[in-house]
Design a protein around this motif. Structure first.
Motif, PDB file in Angstrom:
ATOM      1  N   ARG A  43       0.841  -1.202   0.000  1.00 44.70           N
ATOM      2  CA  ARG A  43       0.000   0.000   0.000  1.00 44.70           C
ATOM      3  C   ARG A  43       0.875   1.251   0.000  1.00 44.70           C
ATOM      4  NH1 ARG A  43      -2.209   3.089   4.012  1.00 44.70           N
ATOM      5  NH2 ARG A  43      -1.363   1.699   5.606  1.00 44.70           N
ATOM      6  N   GLY A  44       0.549   2.180  -0.878  1.00 43.14           N
ATOM      7  CA  GLY A  44       1.305   3.425  -0.954  1.00 43.14           C
ATOM      8  C   GLY A  44       2.386   3.441  -2.014  1.00 43.14           C
ATOM      9  N   VAL A  45       2.650   2.297  -2.662  1.00 45.47           N
ATOM     10  CA  VAL A  45       3.650   2.274  -3.730  1.00 45.47           C
ATOM     11  C   VAL A  45       3.012   2.794  -5.014  1.00 45.47           C
ATOM     12  CG1 VAL A  45       5.159   0.846  -5.153  1.00 45.47           C
ATOM     13  CG2 VAL A  45       4.929   0.360  -2.703  1.00 45.47           C
ATOM     14  N   LEU A  46       3.519   3.902  -5.523  1.00 46.83           N
ATOM     15  CA  LEU A  46       3.021   4.500  -6.759  1.00 46.83           C
ATOM     16  C   LEU A  46       3.912   4.178  -7.951  1.00 46.83           C
ATOM     17  CD1 LEU A  46       2.146   8.049  -5.356  1.00 46.83           C
ATOM     18  CD2 LEU A  46       0.572   6.125  -5.716  1.00 46.83           C
ATOM     19  N   LEU A  47       5.168   3.894  -7.666  1.00 49.01           N
ATOM     20  CA  LEU A  47       6.162   3.694  -8.720  1.00 49.01           C
ATOM     21  C   LEU A  47       7.250   2.787  -8.184  1.00 49.01           C
ATOM     22  CD1 LEU A  47       7.573   4.715 -11.438  1.00 49.01           C
ATOM     23  CD2 LEU A  47       8.620   6.464 -10.011  1.00 49.01           C
ATOM     24  N   ALA A  48       7.665   1.820  -8.994  1.00 54.20           N
ATOM     25  CA  ALA A  48       8.813   0.986  -8.639  1.00 54.20           C
ATOM     26  C   ALA A  48       9.445   0.506  -9.936  1.00 54.20           C
ATOM     27  CB  ALA A  48       8.397  -0.193  -7.764  1.00 54.20           C
ATOM     28  N   ARG A  49      10.589   1.061 -10.266  1.00 56.40           N
ATOM     29  CA  ARG A  49      11.274   0.734 -11.506  1.00 56.40           C
ATOM     30  C   ARG A  49      12.647   0.139 -11.209  1.00 56.40           C
ATOM     31  NH1 ARG A  49       7.302  -0.076 -14.810  1.00 56.40           N
ATOM     32  NH2 ARG A  49       6.184   1.774 -15.471  1.00 56.40           N
ATOM     33  N   SER A  50      12.910  -0.989 -11.844  1.00 54.55           N
ATOM     34  CA  SER A  50      14.178  -1.686 -11.677  1.00 54.55           C
ATOM     35  C   SER A  50      15.304  -0.911 -12.357  1.00 54.55           C
ATOM     36  CB  SER A  50      14.070  -3.080 -12.298  1.00 54.55           C
ATOM     37  OG  SER A  50      13.993  -2.952 -13.719  1.00 54.55           O
ATOM     38  N   PRO A  51      16.549  -1.238 -12.046  1.00 50.16           N
ATOM     39  CA  PRO A  51      17.665  -0.555 -12.702  1.00 50.16           C
ATOM     40  C   PRO A  51      17.612  -0.618 -14.227  1.00 50.16           C
ATOM     41  CG  PRO A  51      18.463  -1.721 -10.791  1.00 50.16           C
ATOM     42  CD  PRO A  51      17.019  -2.111 -10.953  1.00 50.16           C
ATOM     43  N   ASP A  52      17.185  -1.748 -14.799  1.00 50.30           N
ATOM     44  CA  ASP A  52      17.093  -1.841 -16.261  1.00 50.30           C
ATOM     45  C   ASP A  52      16.051  -0.868 -16.804  1.00 50.30           C
ATOM     46  OD1 ASP A  52      19.056  -3.761 -16.394  1.00 50.30           O
ATOM     47  OD2 ASP A  52      17.655  -5.451 -16.487  1.00 50.30           O
ATOM     48  N   SER A  53      14.893  -0.795 -16.162  1.00 46.88           N
ATOM     49  CA  SER A  53      13.871   0.164 -16.584  1.00 46.88           C
ATOM     50  C   SER A  53      14.370   1.595 -16.444  1.00 46.88           C
ATOM     51  CB  SER A  53      12.598  -0.001 -15.742  1.00 46.88           C
ATOM     52  OG  SER A  53      11.951  -1.205 -16.023  1.00 46.88           O
ATOM     53  N   VAL A  54      15.070   1.857 -15.346  1.00 47.20           N
ATOM     54  CA  VAL A  54      15.577   3.211 -15.099  1.00 47.20           C
ATOM     55  C   VAL A  54      16.552   3.626 -16.200  1.00 47.20           C
ATOM     56  CG1 VAL A  54      17.050   4.574 -13.556  1.00 47.20           C
ATOM     57  CG2 VAL A  54      15.173   3.197 -12.619  1.00 47.20           C
ATOM     58  N   LYS A  55      17.420   2.716 -16.619  1.00 49.54           N
ATOM     59  CA  LYS A  55      18.375   3.048 -17.687  1.00 49.54           C
ATOM     60  C   LYS A  55      17.651   3.421 -18.976  1.00 49.54           C
ATOM     61  CE  LYS A  55      22.256   0.292 -16.004  1.00 49.54           C
ATOM     62  NZ  LYS A  55      23.072  -0.911 -16.198  1.00 49.54           N
ATOM     63  N   GLU A  56      16.604   2.682 -19.300  1.00 49.21           N
ATOM     64  CA  GLU A  56      15.830   2.986 -20.511  1.00 49.21           C
ATOM     65  C   GLU A  56      15.144   4.345 -20.390  1.00 49.21           C
ATOM     66  OE1 GLU A  56      13.097  -0.164 -21.262  1.00 49.21           O
ATOM     67  OE2 GLU A  56      14.664  -1.702 -21.370  1.00 49.21           O
ATOM     68  N   LEU A  57      14.541   4.610 -19.231  1.00 46.45           N
ATOM     69  CA  LEU A  57      13.856   5.890 -19.029  1.00 46.45           C
ATOM     70  C   LEU A  57      14.839   7.054 -19.013  1.00 46.45           C
ATOM     71  CD1 LEU A  57      11.336   4.707 -16.284  1.00 46.45           C
ATOM     72  CD2 LEU A  57      10.741   5.447 -18.610  1.00 46.45           C
ATOM     73  N   ALA A  58      16.005   6.846 -18.421  1.00 42.43           N
ATOM     74  CA  ALA A  58      17.019   7.909 -18.386  1.00 42.43           C
ATOM     75  C   ALA A  58      17.496   8.245 -19.795  1.00 42.43           C
ATOM     76  CB  ALA A  58      18.198   7.492 -17.504  1.00 42.43           C
TER      77      ALA A  58
END
Length: 201
Positions: free
Chosen positions: A126-141
């Motif tokens: 409860r309360g988690v709005l966003l959780a991105r793994s390091p691989d996802s973060v690299k793509e988004l960055a």
């Protein structure tokens, strides 16, 4: 919304069910947690814990949001108003970036939590709005880096179709300020090989 970047190997030392508790316990620890007198207080700055968890996570203080999710939500709403007037290639990338972070998409159904980060029990997460793994973060960055120099081309369309005198994300500069802050979060996390977590309240 509170946005943290976290060392995934540190979180991964415990099972999925215990990861959010591990993060919260370290964050709120009385003597070594985040909220001590020496922590930076300003917007646009990183808050880092003291003690044994100093190298495990950091919290970024977004500018002009007062810690609220409303600014992020309204950035998505403003984007919906202007996206049909954006260059198609920029529209595709901004769609993907915002869908990966805070926007629910045109149908409002986008998910912002990568599988396997936390457990699937809503009572625990409860309360988690966003959780991105390091691989996802690299793509988004990488996406954010490509988008930033092209955002100026949206100014006129934003002012015409999305600007408002009241509320959150009233004009193009507030929209780009929020995207700049997200870029700081993504760049810092990607540079360390960390993930990103967004929590309500």
């Amino acid at each position: 919304m509170t946005v943290l970047i976290a060392d995934w190997s540190w979180l991964g030392e415990v099972p999925e069910r215990g990861r959010l508790s591990r993060l919260r316990d370290a964050w709120y620890a009385d003597e070594t947690g985040l909220w001590d007198d020496d922590a930076p207080k300003g917007e646009g700055e990183w808050h880092r814990p003291r003690g044994p968890h100093r190298a495990s996570f950091s919290v970024y203080e977004f500018r002009n949001t007062l810690g609220s999710f409303k600014a992020h939500f309204w950035a998505g709403e403003r984007w919906e108003s202007v996206r049909d007037h954006a260059d198609p290639s920029l529209r595709a990338e901004l769609d993907a970036l915002l869908l990966g972070l805070v926007w629910g998409g045109m149908d409002g159904e986008a998910e912002h939590v990568d599988p396997g980060v936390f457990c699937d029990d809503p009572a625990v997460t409860r309360g988690v709005l966003l959780a991105r793994s390091p691989d996802s973060v690299k793509e988004l960055a990488a996406m954010s880096e490509r988008i930033r120099p092209r955002l100026g081309g949206l100014r006129q369309a934003f002012q015409e179709y999305a600007a408002t005198p009241h509320g959150w994300i009233r004009d193009f500069d507030e929209f780009t300020d929020l995207l700049d802050d997200w870029d700081r979060v993504l760049s810092e996390a990607a540079g360390q090989g960390w993930g990103v977590v967004g929590l309500s309240g």
